[in-house]
Motif scaffolding. Structure first.
Motif, PDB file in Angstrom:
ATOM      1  N   ASP A  99      -3.488  -5.242  -3.209  1.00  0.00           N
ATOM      2  CA  ASP A  99      -2.322  -5.456  -2.334  1.00  0.00           C
ATOM      3  C   ASP A  99      -1.358  -6.381  -3.069  1.00  0.00           C
ATOM      4  OD1 ASP A  99      -0.446  -6.146  -0.464  1.00  0.00           O
ATOM      5  OD2 ASP A  99      -1.874  -6.845   1.047  1.00  0.00           O
ATOM      6  N   VAL A 100      -0.268  -5.812  -3.562  1.00  0.00           N
ATOM      7  CA  VAL A 100       0.627  -6.609  -4.404  1.00  0.00           C
ATOM      8  C   VAL A 100       1.242  -7.794  -3.640  1.00  0.00           C
ATOM      9  CG1 VAL A 100       1.144  -4.724  -5.990  1.00  0.00           C
ATOM     10  CG2 VAL A 100       2.593  -5.074  -3.984  1.00  0.00           C
ATOM     11  N   GLU A 101       1.373  -7.654  -2.326  1.00  0.00           N
ATOM     12  CA  GLU A 101       1.961  -8.765  -1.565  1.00  0.00           C
ATOM     13  C   GLU A 101       1.037  -9.968  -1.530  1.00  0.00           C
ATOM     14  OE1 GLU A 101       3.405  -7.524   2.254  1.00  0.00           O
ATOM     15  OE2 GLU A 101       4.657  -5.973   1.353  1.00  0.00           O
ATOM     16  N   ALA A 102      -0.252  -9.755  -1.796  1.00  0.00           N
ATOM     17  CA  ALA A 102      -1.215 -10.848  -1.784  1.00  0.00           C
ATOM     18  C   ALA A 102      -1.437 -11.441  -3.176  1.00  0.00           C
ATOM     19  CB  ALA A 102      -2.559 -10.358  -1.219  1.00  0.00           C
ATOM     20  N   HIS A 106       3.513 -11.746  -8.159  1.00  0.00           N
ATOM     21  CA  HIS A 106       3.782 -10.322  -8.400  1.00  0.00           C
ATOM     22  C   HIS A 106       5.283 -10.083  -8.507  1.00  0.00           C
ATOM     23  CE1 HIS A 106       4.863  -6.314  -6.680  1.00  0.00           C
ATOM     24  NE2 HIS A 106       4.086  -5.948  -7.665  1.00  0.00           N
ATOM     25  N   ALA A 108       8.160  -7.610  -7.981  1.00  0.00           N
ATOM     26  CA  ALA A 108       8.408  -6.367  -7.243  1.00  0.00           C
ATOM     27  C   ALA A 108       9.585  -5.624  -7.856  1.00  0.00           C
ATOM     28  CB  ALA A 108       8.672  -6.673  -5.781  1.00  0.00           C
ATOM     29  N   SER A 111      10.185  -2.041  -3.843  1.00  0.00           N
ATOM     30  CA  SER A 111       9.547  -2.485  -2.603  1.00  0.00           C
ATOM     31  C   SER A 111       8.522  -1.468  -2.108  1.00  0.00           C
ATOM     32  CB  SER A 111      10.596  -2.729  -1.523  1.00  0.00           C
ATOM     33  OG  SER A 111      11.323  -1.542  -1.308  1.00  0.00           O
ATOM     34  N   ARG A 114       2.629  -0.746  -3.597  1.00  0.00           N
ATOM     35  CA  ARG A 114       1.670  -1.449  -2.744  1.00  0.00           C
ATOM     36  C   ARG A 114       0.460  -1.958  -3.511  1.00  0.00           C
ATOM     37  NH1 ARG A 114       2.262   0.233   2.487  1.00  0.00           N
ATOM     38  NH2 ARG A 114       1.219  -1.719   3.007  1.00  0.00           N
ATOM     39  N   SER A 115       0.012  -1.216  -4.518  1.00  0.00           N
ATOM     40  CA  SER A 115      -1.111  -1.679  -5.331  1.00  0.00           C
ATOM     41  C   SER A 115      -0.832  -1.340  -6.790  1.00  0.00           C
ATOM     42  CB  SER A 115      -2.438  -1.075  -4.862  1.00  0.00           C
ATOM     43  OG  SER A 115      -2.411   0.330  -4.898  1.00  0.00           O
TER      44      SER A 115
END
Ligand code: SME
Length: 163
Positions: A99-102, A106, A108, A111, A114-115
Motif C-alpha cells: 500500500d503505497v500510502e502507508a 513514497h 506519487a 494518484s 496503489r502498490s
C-alpha cells in the motif's frame, strides 16, 4: 531478433516469468545498446502482465534518472535516498510495498498507483539501475514477482553495459 514473445496468457505470474526469462535473454544478448534493451524489456513486461506502469530508473550523476518505461508519464529524477526507488537503491534489496500510502516517503507519480515493487539491477557489483513496477491494485505483488523480476534484473545486469 524475435519479433514477438510467446507466453501462456492464462497462466500464473510465476509461470509467465519463467517463460519470459529465456526470451528476454535472447532479445537483449544480441544488442549492445542499453536504452534499446531496457525499452524492449519494459515492452515485454507490459505486454505479458499489463502492468499500470513498468520501467527503469538509471543511476547517473548522483541520482536516479527516468529511463525507458511503459505507462503514464513519471517523475524524471529521484534522489538516491527518496521514495521506494531510492530505498531499493540504497538498501540494494527488492522492496515490495503493498500500500503505497502507508510507505513513508513514497513518491506519487500517479494518484492511481496503489502498490509497487522495485528491484535493484546490479552491474559490476553496484546498483546501476532499478526496475520499478506499479499497480493500480492494492497488494498486487508477491514473492513470485520478486523472484521473477530479480531473475530478469540479473539477465539485464549480465548483458547490458551501464556507464
Ligand atoms: N513511486 C516511486 C516513484 C517512481 S513512479 O512510481 C514511476 C517511488 O516512490 O520511488
Amino acid at each position: 531478433m524475435a519479433e514477438s514473445i510467446a507466453f501462456s496468457k492464462s497462466a500464473d505470474r510465476a509461470t509467465i516469468y519463467a517463460e519470459l526469462a529465456p526470451q528476454i535473454e535472447a532479445l537483449i544478448s544480441g544488442e549492445t545498446d542499453l536504452i534499446a534493451n531496457l525499452a524492449n524489456v519494459a515492452a515485454v513486461l507490459n505486454e505479458a502482465f499489463g502492468f499500470f506502469w513498468v520501467g527503469f530508473y538509471i543511476a547517473k550523476d548522483g541520482e536516479l534518472v527516468l529511463g525507458p518505461f511503459q505507462g503514464p508519464l513519471a517523475c524524471t529524477r529521484i534522489a538516491f535516498d527518496s521514495g521506494v526507488c531510492g530505498h531499493a537503491y540504497s538498501t540494494r534489496e527488492t522492496v515490495i510495498v503493498p500500500d503505497v500510502e502507508a510507505f513513508p516517503g513514497h513518491i506519487a507519480c500517479s494518484s492511481a498507483a496503489r502498490s509497487e515493487i522495485v528491484v535493484p539491477i546490479f552491474f559490476e557489483d553496484r546498483v546501476a539501475a532499478v526496475l520499478d513496477v506499479d499497480s493500480d491494485r492494492l497488494a498486487d505483488f508477491s514473492a513470485d514477482d520478486s523472484a521473477g523480476l530479480e531473475a530478469i534484473a540479473r539477465i539485464i545486469g549480465r548483458y547490458c553495459r551501464f556507464a
